[in-house]
Design a protein around this motif. Sequence first.
Motif, PDB file in Angstrom:
ATOM      1  N   ILE A 170       5.954 -33.874 -53.314  1.00 54.46           N
ATOM      2  CA  ILE A 170       4.728 -33.520 -52.608  1.00 54.46           C
ATOM      3  C   ILE A 170       4.227 -34.739 -51.850  1.00 54.46           C
ATOM      4  CG2 ILE A 170       2.332 -32.738 -52.831  1.00 54.46           C
ATOM      5  CD1 ILE A 170       3.133 -31.304 -55.407  1.00 54.46           C
ATOM      6  N   PHE A 171       3.893 -34.540 -50.577  1.00 58.03           N
ATOM      7  CA  PHE A 171       3.372 -35.610 -49.740  1.00 58.03           C
ATOM      8  C   PHE A 171       1.967 -35.236 -49.276  1.00 58.03           C
ATOM      9  CE2 PHE A 171       7.932 -35.675 -49.478  1.00 58.03           C
ATOM     10  CZ  PHE A 171       8.276 -37.029 -49.462  1.00 58.03           C
ATOM     11  N   VAL A 172       1.058 -36.196 -49.321  1.00 62.12           N
ATOM     12  CA  VAL A 172      -0.305 -36.020 -48.806  1.00 62.12           C
ATOM     13  C   VAL A 172      -0.534 -37.078 -47.737  1.00 62.12           C
ATOM     14  CG1 VAL A 172      -2.766 -36.033 -49.332  1.00 62.12           C
ATOM     15  CG2 VAL A 172      -1.139 -35.109 -51.002  1.00 62.12           C
ATOM     16  N   ASN A 173      -0.810 -36.626 -46.518  1.00 61.70           N
ATOM     17  CA  ASN A 173      -0.994 -37.526 -45.371  1.00 61.70           C
ATOM     18  C   ASN A 173       0.177 -38.490 -45.223  1.00 61.70           C
ATOM     19  OD1 ASN A 173      -3.559 -36.435 -44.651  1.00 61.70           O
ATOM     20  ND2 ASN A 173      -4.504 -37.626 -46.299  1.00 61.70           N
ATOM     21  N   GLY A 174       1.394 -37.974 -45.458  1.00 59.46           N
ATOM     22  CA  GLY A 174       2.599 -38.749 -45.247  1.00 59.46           C
ATOM     23  C   GLY A 174       3.031 -39.617 -46.411  1.00 59.46           C
ATOM     24  N   LYS A 175       2.242 -39.642 -47.478  1.00 55.31           N
ATOM     25  CA  LYS A 175       2.559 -40.487 -48.626  1.00 55.31           C
ATOM     26  C   LYS A 175       2.933 -39.616 -49.823  1.00 55.31           C
ATOM     27  CE  LYS A 175       0.559 -43.991 -51.695  1.00 55.31           C
ATOM     28  NZ  LYS A 175      -0.672 -44.768 -52.033  1.00 55.31           N
ATOM     29  N   VAL A 196       1.398 -28.158 -44.073  1.00 52.88           N
ATOM     30  CA  VAL A 196       0.033 -27.830 -43.665  1.00 52.88           C
ATOM     31  C   VAL A 196      -0.472 -28.977 -42.797  1.00 52.88           C
ATOM     32  CG1 VAL A 196      -2.279 -27.183 -44.402  1.00 52.88           C
ATOM     33  CG2 VAL A 196      -0.330 -26.693 -45.895  1.00 52.88           C
ATOM     34  N   TYR A 197      -0.957 -28.644 -41.617  1.00 55.49           N
ATOM     35  CA  TYR A 197      -1.416 -29.664 -40.684  1.00 55.49           C
ATOM     36  C   TYR A 197      -2.915 -29.902 -40.812  1.00 55.49           C
ATOM     37  CZ  TYR A 197       3.173 -29.345 -38.528  1.00 55.49           C
ATOM     38  OH  TYR A 197       4.532 -29.371 -38.316  1.00 55.49           O
ATOM     39  N   THR A 198      -3.331 -31.081 -40.393  1.00 57.83           N
ATOM     40  CA  THR A 198      -4.753 -31.418 -40.383  1.00 57.83           C
ATOM     41  C   THR A 198      -5.484 -30.513 -39.392  1.00 57.83           C
ATOM     42  OG1 THR A 198      -4.272 -33.727 -40.908  1.00 57.83           O
ATOM     43  CG2 THR A 198      -6.441 -33.257 -39.967  1.00 57.83           C
ATOM     44  N   GLY A 199      -6.604 -29.957 -39.815  1.00 58.41           N
ATOM     45  CA  GLY A 199      -7.416 -29.133 -38.930  1.00 58.41           C
ATOM     46  C   GLY A 199      -6.795 -27.803 -38.586  1.00 58.41           C
ATOM     47  N   LEU A 246       0.496 -34.183 -40.395  1.00 59.67           N
ATOM     48  CA  LEU A 246       0.734 -33.387 -41.594  1.00 59.67           C
ATOM     49  C   LEU A 246      -0.227 -33.813 -42.701  1.00 59.67           C
ATOM     50  CD1 LEU A 246       4.612 -33.012 -41.981  1.00 59.67           C
ATOM     51  CD2 LEU A 246       2.934 -31.186 -41.777  1.00 59.67           C
ATOM     52  N   ALA A 247      -1.048 -32.871 -43.141  1.00 58.70           N
ATOM     53  CA  ALA A 247      -1.937 -33.162 -44.267  1.00 58.70           C
ATOM     54  C   ALA A 247      -1.193 -32.999 -45.584  1.00 58.70           C
ATOM     55  CB  ALA A 247      -3.155 -32.241 -44.224  1.00 58.70           C
ATOM     56  N   ILE A 248      -0.369 -31.944 -45.671  1.00 57.86           N
ATOM     57  CA  ILE A 248       0.396 -31.642 -46.893  1.00 57.86           C
ATOM     58  C   ILE A 248       1.828 -31.299 -46.515  1.00 57.86           C
ATOM     59  CG2 ILE A 248       0.731 -29.958 -48.762  1.00 57.86           C
ATOM     60  CD1 ILE A 248      -1.523 -31.726 -49.430  1.00 57.86           C
ATOM     61  N   GLU A 249       2.770 -31.818 -47.287  1.00 61.88           N
ATOM     62  CA  GLU A 249       4.151 -31.371 -47.170  1.00 61.88           C
ATOM     63  C   GLU A 249       4.748 -31.265 -48.563  1.00 61.88           C
ATOM     64  OE1 GLU A 249       8.112 -31.933 -44.455  1.00 61.88           O
ATOM     65  OE2 GLU A 249       6.846 -33.706 -44.786  1.00 61.88           O
ATOM     66  N   MET A 250       5.341 -30.114 -48.844  1.00 59.21           N
ATOM     67  CA  MET A 250       6.037 -29.903 -50.114  1.00 59.21           C
ATOM     68  C   MET A 250       7.513 -29.682 -49.799  1.00 59.21           C
ATOM     69  SD  MET A 250       3.236 -27.322 -51.912  1.00 59.21           S
ATOM     70  CE  MET A 250       3.668 -27.635 -53.621  1.00 59.21           C
ATOM     71  N   LYS A 251       8.393 -30.376 -50.538  1.00 59.58           N
ATOM     72  CA  LYS A 251       9.824 -30.287 -50.283  1.00 59.58           C
ATOM     73  C   LYS A 251      10.579 -29.903 -51.554  1.00 59.58           C
ATOM     74  CE  LYS A 251      10.128 -33.776 -46.584  1.00 59.58           C
ATOM     75  NZ  LYS A 251      10.804 -35.040 -46.172  1.00 59.58           N
ATOM     76  N   GLY A 254     -12.062 -30.905 -39.149  1.00 58.63           N
ATOM     77  CA  GLY A 254     -10.848 -31.602 -39.542  1.00 58.63           C
ATOM     78  C   GLY A 254     -10.317 -31.241 -40.909  1.00 58.63           C
ATOM     79  N   LYS A 255     -10.937 -30.247 -41.573  1.00 58.87           N
ATOM     80  CA  LYS A 255     -10.435 -29.813 -42.879  1.00 58.87           C
ATOM     81  C   LYS A 255      -9.152 -28.999 -42.703  1.00 58.87           C
ATOM     82  CE  LYS A 255     -14.287 -31.159 -45.056  1.00 58.87           C
ATOM     83  NZ  LYS A 255     -14.314 -32.334 -45.951  1.00 58.87           N
ATOM     84  N   SER A 256      -8.276 -29.095 -43.687  1.00 58.37           N
ATOM     85  CA  SER A 256      -7.084 -28.247 -43.739  1.00 58.37           C
ATOM     86  C   SER A 256      -7.323 -27.162 -44.773  1.00 58.37           C
ATOM     87  CB  SER A 256      -5.848 -29.070 -44.126  1.00 58.37           C
ATOM     88  OG  SER A 256      -5.620 -30.098 -43.185  1.00 58.37           O
TER      89      SER A 256
END
Length: 511
Positions: free
Chosen positions: A63-68, A29-32, A5-10, A190-192
């Motif tokens: 908001i999470f970016v690359n799991g963080k 949104v997933y990587t690639g 997961l490149a991006i996750e919004m909750k 590898g761009k999202s």
Amino acid sequence: MNANLAIEMKGVTKKFGNISAIEDVGLQVYTGEILAILGENGSGKTTLMNMLSGIYFPDEGRIFVNGKEVVIRSPKDAFAHKIGMIHQHFKLVDVFTATENIILGVEDEGKYNIKDATKKLCEITDRYGFVVDLNKKIYEMSVSEKQTVEIIKVLYRGADILILDEPTAVLTPQETNKLFDILRKMREDGKSIIIITHKLHEVLSISDRVTILRKGRHVGDIATKDADEKILTELMVGEKVSLNIEREEPKNSVTRLEIKNLSVCGYEGNKLLDNVNFEAKSGEILGIAGISGSGQKELLEAIAGLQKLTDGSIIYYNPKTGAVEELRDKSPLQIRNLGVRLSFVPEDRLGMGLVGSMGITDNMMLRTYRRGKGVFLKRKEPKERADKIIADLQVVTPDTNTPVRRLSGGNVQKVLVGRELAANPTVLMSAYPVRGLDINSSFMIYKLLNEQKAKGVSVIFVGEDLDVLVELCDRIMVINSGRITGIVDGRTTTKEEIGFLMTKTEEREGA
């Protein structure tokens, strides 16, 4: 959490006054991958992405970016997390070159080194296949070239997650295909990529997954391979939608405008329009087709009094007085004082059509403020007109005083079209009036144009969608490099014939 997961919004929520633009929305949104976001105008697509890119700050949610988990309070914060957004309205300095715009604001050690920056930019353009003159001034560029500069700008800043808001709005099919080839290369790298668009056939062509928003809420995701236009439309609107454009035969059609030998030159003496001849008739829709930058914009601006002619004439046949008026070299105000009602919906809606810092009521007043007496202006009638446009065109806005720049792109377009139609024109010139509009809103505009045609208005319609031009227009005029290459019957022509004329350089016999 999935490592891909490149991006996750909750649970993201954003309100403007009492209106919830976004309510408890989740996004992944997933990587690639290329994710398309669909929804009607005002469904919250751009607002959601503006929170991801740091333009707005969410009232609730994470908001999470690359799991963080991260906090994004500004575009600078977004870039720190390698997120970049390419907006509908480009944020470029016209008098600067492409290179100067791209490196502007980048914090590098020491002084700017144009030579080193150019080298890095050439590496980016070669890697993804961009075609652009980095030394060209922005004001000399076409819309597609400006968009290319914006994309390179976010890549130069190190973005791995790109958000594109209506990237194909005014691109030709050829330009769109080139853009999609570039986006596929980015995906392979590898761009999202997140794309906001209303063009369903493009969604099916470019995306891996589709997220649908409706009235500020997330209503579902679907893999593109499992979708078609009907499924996407019903998910987006919540009901079945008829996609047919009705076209009546022109009635009592007479010449309203006659353009003779019209030519317009640019700043450096190059011809933007070269010996253009045609007639626009009452009670018909005359379509104009052409590759972006072929002179459509300059032609409409010349008729509206916004471009100075170097040759030719513009004859207007006044339906009320029977008078024959020469419009050449007259200003827009002089044209109106003659009793000529030209309504112009320009291509650049915020740059030329509306004042972004003003509300809808004040934008209604732009046409009539000179009629005011003394230091006070009457606001009752413009306010009533604004309320009617909001109701008739289903404009999503907190109130009539909200600055139009805060509205979604589609709602801005509705305000502009509504204001011009409220002028009761005898000639309506409309450049890309459905740019950025969802399916329902687009068909609403087509219906309004047909209503103007039925009233005896001469409608000139510049569009980029050849399917719409063939279904909507009575005649279609094709322009290439400032010259008319053909005028065809909308009922009997084909997209292939129009496409051929779009690439011709000389006028077809009998056109």
